[in-house]
Design an enzyme around this catalytic site. Structure first.
Site, short mmCIF file in Angstrom:
data_model
loop_
_atom_site.label_atom_id
_atom_site.label_comp_id
_atom_site.label_asym_id
_atom_site.label_seq_id
_atom_site.Cartn_x
_atom_site.Cartn_y
_atom_site.Cartn_z
N ASP A 48 5.94 3.28 1.79
CA ASP A 48 6.10 1.89 1.36
C ASP A 48 5.66 1.85 -0.10
OD1 ASP A 48 6.63 1.41 4.03
OD2 ASP A 48 5.00 -0.03 4.31
N HIS A 86 5.64 10.26 4.59
CA HIS A 86 6.53 10.86 5.58
C HIS A 86 7.59 11.73 4.88
CE1 HIS A 86 5.22 8.13 9.00
NE2 HIS A 86 4.65 7.59 7.93
N SER A 137 -1.92 5.49 -4.70
CA SER A 137 -1.44 6.52 -5.60
C SER A 137 0.06 6.47 -5.74
CB SER A 137 -1.90 7.89 -5.13
OG SER A 137 -1.80 8.81 -6.19
#
Length: 262
Positions: A86, A142, A227
């Protein structure tokens, strides 16, 4: 004068030992009372978290939380590259003769970003996508493709902030910060997933056990505090989606474009 002062203060505070101290506090029971305040301050959707807020024992445990199953749909197209996180896309475009041009006003070379790896040659005229994770975001990373992990590298470095100020005013943050690089071989070629550490990030961790063969959307790693992820696509293997990428807010599993044989 103000920018110079802020840059100097950031330089002084971006020491790994300071980040480690912050990380130790976030992993301690003393941080637990700050969880609800942290969630409220950053507008985190606590209803998406895998567990109720009361079941997280430390701030770090909450920050690296998993989501409830099924909340992120993984695009099923065989040729699709999906977002690993995200995030807000703060940079995207073709790589020109080994250079990423104008990420918040600064250019980067693939050679320095990949720590002068021999694999640099694969990406000299490929495509790049910079994905920035704010404290609000879900911080597990992911796999953007289905494929095989062919190499991993941990690059030691600084922990400068990777927010708008850091990228604009600190010198080449993405290639100076600590990085965890994963190279994945897929049906159309190779992709580098570059996970960039940041201020107050005590570490970037791979999930365990990490299998060599992974399906698109499986958990690869996670950040302990906010990050950036940089995706690098091999020369001639990627076409971005029609509505563009730069400035888009994307969710993990969302289609970023199509993979193609070079």
């Amino acid at each position: 004068m103000t920018k110079w002062l802020l840059r100097s203060m950031t330089e002084l505070s971006s020491r790994k030992w300071i980040s480690s101290l912050t990380g130790r506090f976030a992993q301690s029971a003393a941080s637990r009372p700050f969880i609800s305040r942290f969630a409220k301050t950053y507008g985190i959707k606590i209803e998406e978290a895998e567990k109720p807020l009361s079941q997280y024992m430390t701030l770090n445990e909450f920050f690296t939380r998993r989501l409830k199953p099924g909340l992120r749909e993984i695009h099923e197209g065989i040729d699709s590259l999906v977002s690993p996180v995200d995030a807000l896309i703060t940079g995207a475009g073709p790589i020109s003769s080994g250079t990423i041009v104008n990420v918040k006003g600064q250019d980067y070379t693939i050679e320095e970003l990949l720590n002068r790896s021999p694999r640099t040659a694969n990406y000299m005229n490929g495509y790049y996508i910079v994905l920035y994770l704010s404290p609000t975001d879900y911080h597990r990373i992911h796999t953007p493709v289905s494929g095989r992990i062919v190499e991993r590298e941990h690059v030691l470095g600084r922990v400068y902030p990777v927010n708008d100020f850091g990228l604009r005013h600190m010198r080449r943050v993405l290639s100076r910060n600590e990085r965890l690089i994963t190279y994945m071989q897929h049906s159309a070629g190779e992709t580098a997933v570059v996970k960039v550490g940041a201020m107050n990030v005590s570490s970037i961790q791979y999930v365990q056990p990490l299998r060599p063969e992974m399906a698109k959307g499986e958990e690869l790693a996670y950040f302990e505090f906010g990050s950036t992820v940089v995706l690098l696509l091999e020369d001639g293997t990627f076409t971005p989606r029609d509505n563009g990428l730069l400035g888009m807010k994307v969710r993990m599993g969302e289609r970023l474009g199509a993979l193609q044989d070079n």
